[in-house]
Design an enzyme around this catalytic site. Structure first.
Site, PDB file in Angstrom:
ATOM      1  N   THR A 405       0.891  -1.158   0.000  1.00  0.00           N
ATOM      2  CA  THR A 405       0.000   0.000   0.000  1.00  0.00           C
ATOM      3  C   THR A 405       0.930   1.208   0.000  1.00  0.00           C
ATOM      4  O   THR A 405       2.141   1.058   0.027  1.00  0.00           O
ATOM      5  CB  THR A 405      -0.904  -0.073   1.241  1.00  0.00           C
ATOM      6  N   THR A 423      -4.207   2.154  -2.196  1.00  0.00           N
ATOM      7  CA  THR A 423      -3.716   0.793  -2.412  1.00  0.00           C
ATOM      8  C   THR A 423      -4.372   0.135  -3.616  1.00  0.00           C
ATOM      9  O   THR A 423      -5.450   0.544  -4.065  1.00  0.00           O
ATOM     10  CB  THR A 423      -3.974  -0.061  -1.157  1.00  0.00           C
ATOM     11  N   ASN A 425      -3.901  -3.367  -3.179  1.00  0.00           N
ATOM     12  CA  ASN A 425      -3.875  -4.591  -2.383  1.00  0.00           C
ATOM     13  C   ASN A 425      -2.577  -5.360  -2.585  1.00  0.00           C
ATOM     14  O   ASN A 425      -1.532  -4.903  -2.122  1.00  0.00           O
ATOM     15  CB  ASN A 425      -5.106  -5.468  -2.649  1.00  0.00           C
ATOM     16  N   SER A 476     -10.877  -2.502   5.854  1.00  0.00           N
ATOM     17  CA  SER A 476      -9.504  -2.073   5.616  1.00  0.00           C
ATOM     18  C   SER A 476      -8.794  -1.816   6.933  1.00  0.00           C
ATOM     19  O   SER A 476      -9.430  -1.567   7.962  1.00  0.00           O
ATOM     20  CB  SER A 476      -9.506  -0.787   4.782  1.00  0.00           C
ATOM     21  N   SER A 477      -7.465  -1.877   6.892  1.00  0.00           N
ATOM     22  CA  SER A 477      -6.650  -1.487   8.046  1.00  0.00           C
ATOM     23  C   SER A 477      -6.053  -0.096   7.885  1.00  0.00           C
ATOM     24  O   SER A 477      -5.376   0.393   8.798  1.00  0.00           O
ATOM     25  CB  SER A 477      -5.497  -2.486   8.238  1.00  0.00           C
ATOM     26  N   GLY A 496       1.196  -1.409   5.084  1.00  0.00           N
ATOM     27  CA  GLY A 496       1.673  -2.549   5.858  1.00  0.00           C
ATOM     28  C   GLY A 496       0.601  -3.544   6.231  1.00  0.00           C
ATOM     29  O   GLY A 496       0.785  -4.344   7.134  1.00  0.00           O
ATOM     30  N   GLY A 497      -0.544  -3.513   5.555  1.00  0.00           N
ATOM     31  CA  GLY A 497      -1.583  -4.498   5.823  1.00  0.00           C
ATOM     32  C   GLY A 497      -2.020  -4.463   7.269  1.00  0.00           C
ATOM     33  O   GLY A 497      -2.311  -3.401   7.828  1.00  0.00           O
TER      34      GLY A 497
END
Length: 599
Positions: A405, A423, A425, A476-477, A496-497
Site C-alpha cells: 500500500t 492501495t 492490495n 480495511s486497516s 503494511g496491511g
C-alpha cells in the site's frame, strides 16, 4: 524478573514512552539520506530555537510553508510544484496521489482506492473521504468457489474477478471540485508528464514484478505495459506508460466521466469481459465517494483524528491506547512493557474481526468499542505476567491488505492538512492492466470474507460483517491520522496491511515521547494481531533477554523479522514555527521536503 502490577490509572512519562517501544538507542538517530533532506529544510527566516525559548514563544497562527512526505521523491516534488503554482494541500494531494499511481504501480494506482483524511483550516472541519473500492453485483461468495466448494484462490487474487470498482479517480475529482484551488488538469499535469516521459525503475519495482510475473504476463494489457521492449522492467531502466498518460489526460479534461464513462469506461468494461469477469456499466458510472465523520479521541494531551469504518484502524488503536493508560509503565521492565502492549494489541485485533465492516451495510457498536469503560473491561482481562492464548478469545480473523500500500502526509501554509493512504492490495494488484488504458486493476475483493472460515491470501479468515454484497466496501486497516497538541500538529500514516494499525500506534507513542518525524519513521517495530498468536519484531526491536522473558510468560516471539511498513509523517511545531517531515528509510526512494512560503 520484576513483577508487573495489576493495571491502575497513571501517566506515562515522555522518556518512558521512548523506552516502551523497545528500540535500540542508535535507531533514534536521524536517517542519513532522506532524514537529512527532511530535517534540513527549516524556515530560512528563523534561527534555530532552543527548547526553552520555543516554550516561551506564542504559537504561530499559520505554518511557514508546506511540508510533504511521500513514498517517492517524484511524488513529493509533484506536490510541491503544485503549491508553487498557487495550489493548497488538497491540490498537492491530487498531484502526489496521481504521481504515486504512476511511479508505484506495485502499491497503488487509479485502478484502486484509498482513504483521504482532510483538515480544512478555514472552516476548522475534519472530514474523511472514503474512496474504497466497491463490490460488483456478480461478486457473490458463490462466484469464488471451485467445483468442490472450496475457495478459488486464483480467482480471488488474480484477474478481473479479484477487482472491485475503483474509487481513486473519483476521489481526485472530488478533492479538486470541493477543496482545491486549481483546475484538476493543473494538479494532474505532473503525473501525466511522468507517465508519458517515463521514470527510472527502482529495485523494489523490479523485485515485485519478478514475484508476480507469471500472473501479470497472462494479460494482454499488462504485457503491453511491462513487456513493451520485450523484457521485464529492470532497475535503472526508464518505464513509460503512454496509455496511462492518455487516461489521466481524459480524467483531467472530463473529470468523473473521463474515467467512469466514455472511452476509458468502455475499455475497462471490455477488458473485464474479455478476461471472463462481469462488471456492469451502471456499477462503474454509479461509483460515489463517501464523506464520513472521522473518529476522535484524546490521549495524554493529544487530540487525535483518525479513520472511521470501513477502516478498522482508528477503532483498534483507540482501544489499544485506552487500555495502555491503565498502567504506570515506568515501573515495568522492557519485557513486561512489551507484554502489556502485545496483550492490548491482541484484544483490539480480536474486536476488529468480530464487529467491523462497511458501516453502510453493517451495524457497528462504535460508541462502545471506543469508550474508556469498554477499554477498562478489556484491561481487566490482561494478566500481568502471563500471555492470554488467542484461541481463548473467540472469533475469526478478518482479511487485511498486503504490505504494498502507500501513504503520504501534507501540511500547507494555510494550515490545511492531508493524511492519505491508497492501495491496489497485493503486489501489482490483480496483475491485470485493461488494454489501451494503462490502468492496473486492484485485487481488493480478496479483502472480503469470500468464504467464511477459509484463509485469504495472507492466511487470515473472514467474518459475516465483511462478506461481499453489491456496492459494499471491503474492510480495511488503512489508518490515516492527525495528532494535535497545544504545540504541535502532525499528519501520519503507513502501509503494511495488518501492521498499519500498530505502526500508527507506535508513531503516536513516539511523538508523545518527543521524537522527531524522522526518528518516528525510522524506529524498529513490534506487532501482535491476535491471529497468528505471536509477537512480531523487526531486528533490533527486542534484545535476547527481553525475548527470553516474553517466552517465559507464554508468548511466541518472532524476533528479527524482515522490516515492514513505509511510514510517512509531517509535523508543524507551532511554537518554534518549524516544519519537518519523516520518510521511512526502509524505502530508499521516499522523500520528505519543505517549501517555505514567500514573505
Amino acid at each position: 524478573m520484576r513483577k508487573a502490577p495489576w493495571p491502575r490509572a497513571g501517566l506515562l512519562s515522555p522518556w518512558l514512552l521512548a523506552s516502551l517501544l523497545l528500540i535500540a538507542a542508535p535507531a533514534y538517530c536521524e536517517a542519513p539520506a532522506q532524514g537529512a533532506r527532511a530535517q534540513a529544510a527549516k524556515p530560512a527566516s528563523s534561527k534555530p530555537t532552543s527548547n526553552k525559548a520555543a516554550a516561551n514563544k506564542p504559537a504561530a497562527a499559520h505554518p511557514p510553508g508546506t511540508v510533504i512526505a511521500s513514498a517517492h521523491s517524484l511524488s513529493t516534488q509533484a506536490g510541491l510544484d503544485i503549491v508553487r503554482q498557487g495550489g493548497n494541500a488538497f491540490d498537492a494531494a491530487i498531484a502526489v496521489s496521481s504521481t504515486l499511481s504512476v511511479v508505484e504501480p506495485i502499491s497503488s494506482g487509479i485502478g484502486g482506492g484509498g482513504f483521504f483524511l482532510l483538515h480544512d483550516a478555514k472552516s476548522g472541519r475534519d472530514v474523511f473521504v472514503d474512496a474504497r473500492e466497491t463490490a460488483p453485483a456478480a461478486a457473490t461468495p458463490a462466484a469464488y468457489l471451485d467445483a468442490k466448494g472450496e475457495l478459488n484462490r486464483d480467482r480471488a487474487t488474480n484477474g478481473p474477478w479479484s477487482a472491485g470498482i475503483p474509487g481513486l479517480p473519483a476521489a481526485l475529482v472530488h478533492l479538486a471540485q470541493k477543496y482545491g484551488k486549481l483546475p484538476l488538469k493543473t494538479s494532474l499535469a505532473p503525473a501525466i508528464r511522468i507517465a508519458r516521459d517515463g521514470f527510472e525503475v527502482y529495485p523494489r519495482l523490479e523485485k515485485g514484478y519478478g514475484s508476480r510475473r507469471e500472473v501479470m504476463e497472462r494479460y494482454r494489457g499488462t504485457r503491453e505495459v511491462f513487456l513493451a521492449d520485450g523484457s521485464p522492467p529492470k532497475a535503472g531502466e526508464i518505464l513509460k506508460q503512454p496509455d496511462l498518460a492518455r487516461t489521466l489526460e481524459l480524467l483531467a479534461a472530463k473529470g468523473f466521466d473521463g474515467f467512469y464513462r466514455g472511452e476509458v469506461g468502455a475499455k475497462l468494461l471490455a477488458a473485464v469481459k474479455e478476461e471472463g469477469g462481469q462488471w456492469k456499466p451502471e456499477e462503474l458510472s454509479g461509483y460515489k465517494v463517501v464523506e464520513r465523520e472521522p473518529l476522535r479521541l484524546k490521549y495524554r494531551g493529544w487530540d487525535i483524528v483518525t479513520a472511521p469504518p470501513p477502516s478498522s484502524g482508528g477503532v483498534a488503536f483507540a482501544e489499544i491506547l485506552q487500555m495502555l493508560e491503565g498502567w504506570d509503565l515506568g515501573k515495568l521492565d522492557p519485557a513486561h512493557r512489551t507484554h502489556i502492549i502485545a496483550e492490548a494489541m491482541r484484544r483490539a485485533y480480536r474486536d476488529r474481526t468480530i464487529y467491523l465492516g462497511d458501516p453502510d451495510f453493517v451495524k457497528i457498536p462504535l460508541r462502545r468499542l471506543t469508550s474508556a469503560d469498554y477499554a477498562a473491561g478489556l484491561r481487566a482481562t490482561i494478566h500481568p505476567d502471563k500471555a492470554t492464548p488467542s484461541d481463548l478469545l473467540p472469533g475469526q480473523p478478518a482479511p487485511l491488505e498486503d504490505d504494498e500500500t502507500t501513504h503520504f502526509s501534507i501540511i500547507d501554509g494555510e494550515g490545511n492538512r492531508v493524511s492519505a493512504t491508497q492501495t491496489v492490495n497485493l503486489l501489482y494488484g490483480s496483475g491485470m492492466v485493461a488494454p489501451g488504458t494503462g490502468v492496473l486493476l486492484n485485487n481488493e475483493m480478496d479483502d472480503f470474507a469470500l468464504r467464511p472460515g477459509t484463509p485469504n491470501a495472507f492466511g487470515v479468515m473472514g467474518f459475516a460483517a465483511n462478506a461481499p454484497e453489491p456496492g459494499k466496501r471491503m474492510l480495511s486497516s488503512m489508518t490515516p491520522s492527525f495528532l494535535e497538541s497545544k504545540d504541535k500538529v502532525i499528519a501520519v500514516g503507513a502501509p503494511g496491511g495488518s501492521r498499519i494499525i500498530t505502526q500508527v500506534l507506535l508513531a503516536v507513542l513516539a511523538y508523545d515521547a518527543g521524537l522527531s518525524p524522522q526518528q518516528v519513521a525510522a524506529q524498529p517495530r513490534i506487532h501482535h494481531q491476535w491471529m497468528p498468536d505471536a509477537i512480531s519484531a523487526e531486528a533490533g526491536a527486542l534484545d535476547a533477554d527481553t525475548v527470553a522473558k516474553l517466552q517465559a510468560m507464554g508468548h511466541k516471539v518472532n524476533a528479527g523479522e524482515s522490516t515492514w511498513g513505509n511510514l510517512q509523517t509531517v509535523m508543524w511545531d507551532k511554537r518554534a514555527d518549524v516544519l519537518s517531515g519523516g520518510t521511512d528509510p526502509r524505502n530508499p526512494v521516499g522523500k520528505a521536503d519543505v517549501l517555505l512560503s514567500k514573505p
